[in-house]
Design an enzyme around this catalytic site. Structure first.
Site, PDB file in Angstrom:
ATOM      1  N   GLN A 287      88.955  32.520  52.572  1.00 60.43           N
ATOM      2  CA  GLN A 287      89.297  32.964  53.929  1.00 60.43           C
ATOM      3  C   GLN A 287      88.482  32.120  54.889  1.00 60.43           C
ATOM      4  O   GLN A 287      87.265  32.219  54.899  1.00 60.43           O
ATOM      5  CB  GLN A 287      88.987  34.454  54.100  1.00 60.43           C
TER       6      GLN A 287
ATOM      7  N   GLN B 298      89.128  31.537  58.537  1.00 58.60           N
ATOM      8  CA  GLN B 298      88.952  31.977  59.925  1.00 58.60           C
ATOM      9  C   GLN B 298      87.880  33.054  60.009  1.00 58.60           C
ATOM     10  O   GLN B 298      87.829  33.921  59.134  1.00 58.60           O
ATOM     11  CB  GLN B 298      90.274  32.535  60.473  1.00 58.60           C
TER      12      GLN B 298
ATOM     13  N   PRO C 154      90.799  40.637  52.747  1.00 60.99           N
ATOM     14  CA  PRO C 154      90.227  41.378  53.880  1.00 60.99           C
ATOM     15  C   PRO C 154      91.133  41.522  55.104  1.00 60.99           C
ATOM     16  O   PRO C 154      90.783  42.234  56.039  1.00 60.99           O
ATOM     17  CB  PRO C 154      88.972  40.572  54.229  1.00 60.99           C
TER      18      PRO C 154
ATOM     19  N   GLY D 212      95.311  41.852  56.837  1.00 64.64           N
ATOM     20  CA  GLY D 212      96.713  42.130  56.578  1.00 64.64           C
ATOM     21  C   GLY D 212      97.374  40.820  56.171  1.00 64.64           C
ATOM     22  O   GLY D 212      98.028  40.719  55.137  1.00 64.64           O
ATOM     23  N   GLY D 213      97.155  39.836  56.998  1.00 68.31           N
ATOM     24  CA  GLY D 213      97.712  38.523  56.713  1.00 68.31           C
ATOM     25  C   GLY D 213      96.862  37.441  57.329  1.00 68.31           C
ATOM     26  O   GLY D 213      96.085  37.703  58.249  1.00 68.31           O
ATOM     27  N   MET D 214      96.983  36.247  56.809  1.00 71.49           N
ATOM     28  CA  MET D 214      96.296  35.079  57.373  1.00 71.49           C
ATOM     29  C   MET D 214      97.279  33.922  57.370  1.00 71.49           C
ATOM     30  O   MET D 214      97.856  33.588  56.334  1.00 71.49           O
ATOM     31  CB  MET D 214      95.041  34.761  56.546  1.00 71.49           C
ATOM     32  N   GLU D 215      97.403  33.315  58.555  1.00 76.90           N
ATOM     33  CA  GLU D 215      98.491  32.375  58.829  1.00 76.90           C
ATOM     34  C   GLU D 215      98.240  30.973  58.288  1.00 76.90           C
ATOM     35  O   GLU D 215      98.501  29.988  58.975  1.00 76.90           O
ATOM     36  CB  GLU D 215      98.716  32.327  60.342  1.00 76.90           C
TER      37      GLU D 215
ATOM     38  N   HIS E 208     104.541  38.297  62.158  1.00 80.51           N
ATOM     39  CA  HIS E 208     103.307  37.940  62.872  1.00 80.51           C
ATOM     40  C   HIS E 208     102.741  36.619  62.352  1.00 80.51           C
ATOM     41  O   HIS E 208     102.472  35.699  63.129  1.00 80.51           O
ATOM     42  CB  HIS E 208     102.284  39.070  62.722  1.00 80.51           C
ATOM     43  N   GLU E 209     102.575  36.530  61.045  1.00 79.84           N
ATOM     44  CA  GLU E 209     101.972  35.302  60.498  1.00 79.84           C
ATOM     45  C   GLU E 209     102.894  34.110  60.699  1.00 79.84           C
ATOM     46  O   GLU E 209     102.435  32.998  60.960  1.00 79.84           O
ATOM     47  CB  GLU E 209     101.597  35.492  59.022  1.00 79.84           C
TER      48      GLU E 209
ATOM     49  N   HIS F 149     102.489  32.663  64.120  1.00 78.35           N
ATOM     50  CA  HIS F 149     101.316  31.786  64.239  1.00 78.35           C
ATOM     51  C   HIS F 149     101.651  30.321  63.929  1.00 78.35           C
ATOM     52  O   HIS F 149     100.872  29.423  64.279  1.00 78.35           O
ATOM     53  CB  HIS F 149     100.210  32.225  63.281  1.00 78.35           C
TER      54      HIS F 149
ATOM     55  N   GLU G 186      96.137  35.149  69.289  1.00 80.95           N
ATOM     56  CA  GLU G 186      96.640  36.445  68.813  1.00 80.95           C
ATOM     57  C   GLU G 186      97.563  37.164  69.799  1.00 80.95           C
ATOM     58  O   GLU G 186      98.543  37.777  69.382  1.00 80.95           O
ATOM     59  CB  GLU G 186      95.474  37.345  68.411  1.00 80.95           C
TER      60      GLU G 186
ATOM     61  N   ASP H 165      83.494  36.930  65.230  1.00 76.95           N
ATOM     62  CA  ASP H 165      84.006  38.224  64.789  1.00 76.95           C
ATOM     63  C   ASP H 165      83.906  39.300  65.861  1.00 76.95           C
ATOM     64  O   ASP H 165      84.719  40.215  65.911  1.00 76.95           O
ATOM     65  CB  ASP H 165      83.183  38.712  63.587  1.00 76.95           C
TER      66      ASP H 165
ATOM     67  N   TYR I 215      94.664  40.996  70.797  1.00 76.24           N
ATOM     68  CA  TYR I 215      96.018  41.258  70.302  1.00 76.24           C
ATOM     69  C   TYR I 215      96.846  42.043  71.320  1.00 76.24           C
ATOM     70  O   TYR I 215      97.903  41.603  71.748  1.00 76.24           O
ATOM     71  CB  TYR I 215      95.963  42.077  69.003  1.00 76.24           C
TER      72      TYR I 215
ATOM     73  N   ARG J 136      91.209  45.675  52.900  1.00 77.63           N
ATOM     74  CA  ARG J 136      91.746  45.245  54.192  1.00 77.63           C
ATOM     75  C   ARG J 136      90.853  45.791  55.311  1.00 77.63           C
ATOM     76  O   ARG J 136      90.733  47.001  55.477  1.00 77.63           O
ATOM     77  CB  ARG J 136      93.176  45.759  54.339  1.00 77.63           C
TER      78      ARG J 136
HETATM   79  N1  BES Z   1      94.599  35.432  62.121  1.00 75.49           N
HETATM   80  C1  BES Z   1      94.609  36.835  61.873  1.00 75.49           C
HETATM   81  C2  BES Z   1      93.570  37.282  60.892  1.00 75.49           C
HETATM   82  C3  BES Z   1      92.152  36.981  61.308  1.00 75.49           C
HETATM   83  C4  BES Z   1      91.695  37.337  62.547  1.00 75.49           C
HETATM   84  C5  BES Z   1      91.291  36.376  60.432  1.00 75.49           C
HETATM   85  C6  BES Z   1      90.393  37.055  62.907  1.00 75.49           C
HETATM   86  C7  BES Z   1      89.992  36.088  60.787  1.00 75.49           C
HETATM   87  C8  BES Z   1      89.548  36.431  62.033  1.00 75.49           C
HETATM   88  C9  BES Z   1      95.977  37.305  61.398  1.00 75.49           C
HETATM   89  O1  BES Z   1      97.037  36.610  61.943  1.00 75.49           O
HETATM   90  C10 BES Z   1      96.144  38.733  61.828  1.00 75.49           C
HETATM   91  O2  BES Z   1      96.148  38.972  63.005  1.00 75.49           O
HETATM   92  N2  BES Z   1      96.273  39.661  60.882  1.00 75.49           N
HETATM   93  C11 BES Z   1      96.453  41.075  61.156  1.00 75.49           C
HETATM   94  C12 BES Z   1      97.868  41.487  60.931  1.00 75.49           C
HETATM   95  C13 BES Z   1      98.745  41.474  62.109  1.00 75.49           C
HETATM   96  C14 BES Z   1     100.106  42.025  61.750  1.00 75.49           C
HETATM   97  C15 BES Z   1      98.200  42.139  63.341  1.00 75.49           C
HETATM   98  C16 BES Z   1      95.626  41.870  60.164  1.00 75.49           C
HETATM   99  O3  BES Z   1      94.937  41.267  59.346  1.00 75.49           O
HETATM  100  O4  BES Z   1      95.660  43.071  60.215  1.00 75.49           O
HETATM  101 ZN    ZN Z   2      97.266  37.037  63.988  1.00 76.73          ZN
END
Ligand code: BES
Ligand code: ZN
Length: 593
Positions: free
Chosen positions: A130, A132, A257, A259-262, A286-287, A290, A309, A366, A374, A546
């Site tokens: 991971q 990001q 950790p 939901g998704g990572m793009e 969502h992904e 991105h 985001e 973070d 978002y 998650r």
């Molecule tokens: N890029 C993010 C995940 C992320 C954010 C990784 C900050 C590291 C630091 C990813 O696109 C994301 O926003 N995932 C969301 C899901 C989304 C449907 C809102 C998640 O992980 O919940």
């Molecule tokens: Zn995102």
């Protein structure tokens, strides 16, 4: 080579105007016995006459470095908790390539090594990365700034029974010798370099979309995500051609950790979205979004994270609307609005953190990665859309993505572009600065309405008033409606009422992770212990990593003054969590201090 320069980069030691990396050749060996990745990172560099190039490095053993094939000297500067160490490498004006021999250590924050028990099939180990926001530097020495883009090739050696995939051109079958070759031909920032290794299979959905997962999951995953090609088509119709050729998703083990990572060409996803009814697939939208907002047009600094985001949530909801209609889109938007209000409440002591443009000086990126970027970001764009009309909005966004493709932008550049190309051009006034530089939500925020959610609210109210519930009304409810129902219990809901609802609708036994999560949250907050919900909660926290889910539940324990129970669960669950989640929960529960 000229780079756009923005405000000081707070989260990288790189000095790109002196010397910058342009291409990476990564050659690594992945050892599942020692849990170490070792090998060489070779970079092409562009030098503006500097005598050193500075990279980011955290928890890495740097063994030797050459410049154009000859051994060169390097120093590792002092260690910063967030940033790690600057790796300063001596070069000549003429140096074209540097090669860094290195290995990862047990402290790496990007990597999670899983044993067989932590996977779906339970027969082989698994590894994923991971990157990001600033974790790539813990598995590759690199200039880890979103402003610096590189292309990369990689050669990765893994145990023979496993397959390796990256954010690059990927294999669709295992090789006989465990050697894998990758190529990412489009320039990307370091945080989008990603690797996953496991006993996985590939199934196509269309000629350019498909899924990777373990054997016991692959058919379910393929069915769940069968609309992926339609999503890509809808996205392209909105904001222009997809730039990355292939769009695949890999479903990882449950400790992932996010939901998704793009990761470009290969989104990483949590198995908690495999609900069996496509109800949680907005995550894929969502992904996918991105691929434009974030991967094609990247936030210049983590202070501009909302550009990644907020735009992506807006785009996600537009894709969902295109595929499934306005009602589904409005439900998503309204859930986001409630998330936003809860976040505003929780940040009321630190109002500066509720601005879209952040100031993260001296802090971890973070700290800025919450619902403000978002959902306030979304609300800003939605309000803007309602003001200018959809046609102008879409033309504007399409041109914004085109103009900044494969590049970076920051908040200030965005505002200038917005003023010139949308507002002034059409003689429209809008309180952009208030939205971006002031805390909270401006009074002109779009009002989001969902008929489905109004019915949910009425049904809940009538239950509170009468203790009765008409199951003819609830029969057809989607998981989103159930989530809305559960999240909106009045604060003084009675244990008997929770018990009655649980007995009628079996929330404790739900197989939808989103419903489970909000139901567990309510159970914790209200000290509900029926139907063995406590053991379900503990099982959930021991398998799912998650961060959003886990944080919500531990926060609930804290609010309910049940910290001891939380710590008891956490002590056991922590070894299953990726560092990203463990760090957050350590802070939340004051663990280990
Ligand atoms: N890029 C993010 C995940 C992320 C954010 C990784 C900050 C590291 C630091 C990813 O696109 C994301 O926003 N995932 C969301 C899901 C989304 C449907 C809102 C998640 O992980 O919940
Ligand atoms: Zn995102």
């Amino acid at each position: 080579m000229t780079l756009k320069t923005y405000e000081e980069e707070l989260h990288s030691f790189a000095q790109p105007n002196k010397a910058v990396i342009t291409h990476l050749d990564l050659n690594i060996d992945v050892n599942f016995d020692t849990h170490i990745i070792s090998g060489t990172a070779t970079y092409n560099i562009a030098n503006n006459g500097a005598s050193e190039i500075i990279l980011d490095s955290k928890y890495l053993d740097i063994e030797a470095i050459t410049a154009d094939g000859k051994k060169t000297t390097f120093t590792l500067g002092s260690f910063d908790e967030n940033l790690g160490q600057p790796l300063a490498i001596s070069i000549k004006e003429t140096t074209q390539k540097i090669a860094i021999k290195y290995r990862t250590t047990a402290k790496t924050e990007a990597l999670q090594w899983l044993n067989a028990q932590q996977t779906a099939d339970k027969t082989n180990p698994f590894l994923f990365t991971q990157g990001q926001a600033i974790l790539t530097r813990t598995w590759i020495p690199i200039q880890d700034s979103p402003q610096i883009r590189i292309t990369y090739n990689a050669t990765v050696k893994v145990p023979k029974n496993l397959m390796a995939v990256m954010s690059a051109q990927n294999p669709q079958e295992k090789t006989a010798d465990g050697m894998y070759h990758f190529k990412m031909a489009q320039p990307i920032p370091a945080y989008l370099i990603a690797l996953a290794i496991g006993d996985i299979e590939y199934k196509a959905i269309s000629s350019r979309t498909g899924v990777y997962a373990e054997k016991s999951m692959i058919d379910k995953v393929q069915a769940e995500f069968s609309d992926m090609e339609k999503m890509v088509v809808a996205a392209e119709n909105l904001y222009g051609a997809y730039s990355w050729e292939q769009f695949d998703v890999i479903v990882l083990p449950p400790s992932f950790p996010f939901g998704g990572m793009e990761n470009p060409r290969l989104t990483f996803a949590t198995p908690t979205v495999i609900a069996g009814d496509k109800s949680l697939t907005s995550l894929v939208a969502h992904e996918l979004a991105h691929s434009w907002s974030g991967n094609l047009v990247t936030n210049a600094t983590w202070n501009d994270f909302w550009l990644n985001e907020g735009f992506t949530v807006y785009f996600e909801i537009r894709i969902m609307e295109a595929l499934y209609g306005k009602e589904r889109a409005n439900m998503l938007a309204l859930i986001g609005r409630q998330d936003l209000d809860e976040e505003l409440e929780s940040l009321k002591e630190t109002p500066n953190d509720t601005k879209l443009k952040l100031d993260l000086k001296g802090r971890s990126p973070d700290d800025g990665m919450n619902s403000i970027a978002y959902d306030k970001g979304y609300l800003f764009l939605r309000t803007l859309e309602e003001k200018v009309g959809r046609e102008k909005m879409d033309a504007f966004l399409k041109s914004y993505f085109k103009k900044n493709a494969f590049s970076t932008t920051n908040t200030e550049d965005f505002i200038t572009y917005l003023n010139t190309n949308l507002l002034e051009k059409n003689s429209i006034t809008f309180n952009t600065d208030e939205w971006i530089y002031q805390p909270g939500v401006p009074s002109n925020a779009a009002i989001i309405q969902s008929n489905a959610f109004s019915t949910v609210e009425k049904t809940l109210q009538s239950f509170v008033d009468t203790n009765g519930i008409d199951t003819n009304i609830t029969k057809q409810w989607t998981p989103q409606e159930w989530v809305h129902f559960i999240r909106n219990f009045q604060e003084d809901i009675k244990i008997e009422q929770l018990q009655q609802l649980d007995d009628t609708f079996n929330f404790t036994g739900s197989t939808n992770s989103y419903i489970s999560m909000v139901w567990y949250e309510q159970s914790i907050l209200n000290n509900y212990h029926g139907n063995q919900v406590d053991s379900k909660i503990s099982e959930f926290l021991n398998t799912v990593g998650r961060r959003w889910y886990v944080t919500t539940l531990f926060k609930a324990f804290k609010r309910a003054d049940r910290l001891n129970e939380a710590l008891l669960i956490y002590k056991k669950a922590r070894p299953n969590y990726h560092a990203v989640t463990a760090n957050t929960i350590d802070g939340l529960l004051g663990f280990g201090v």
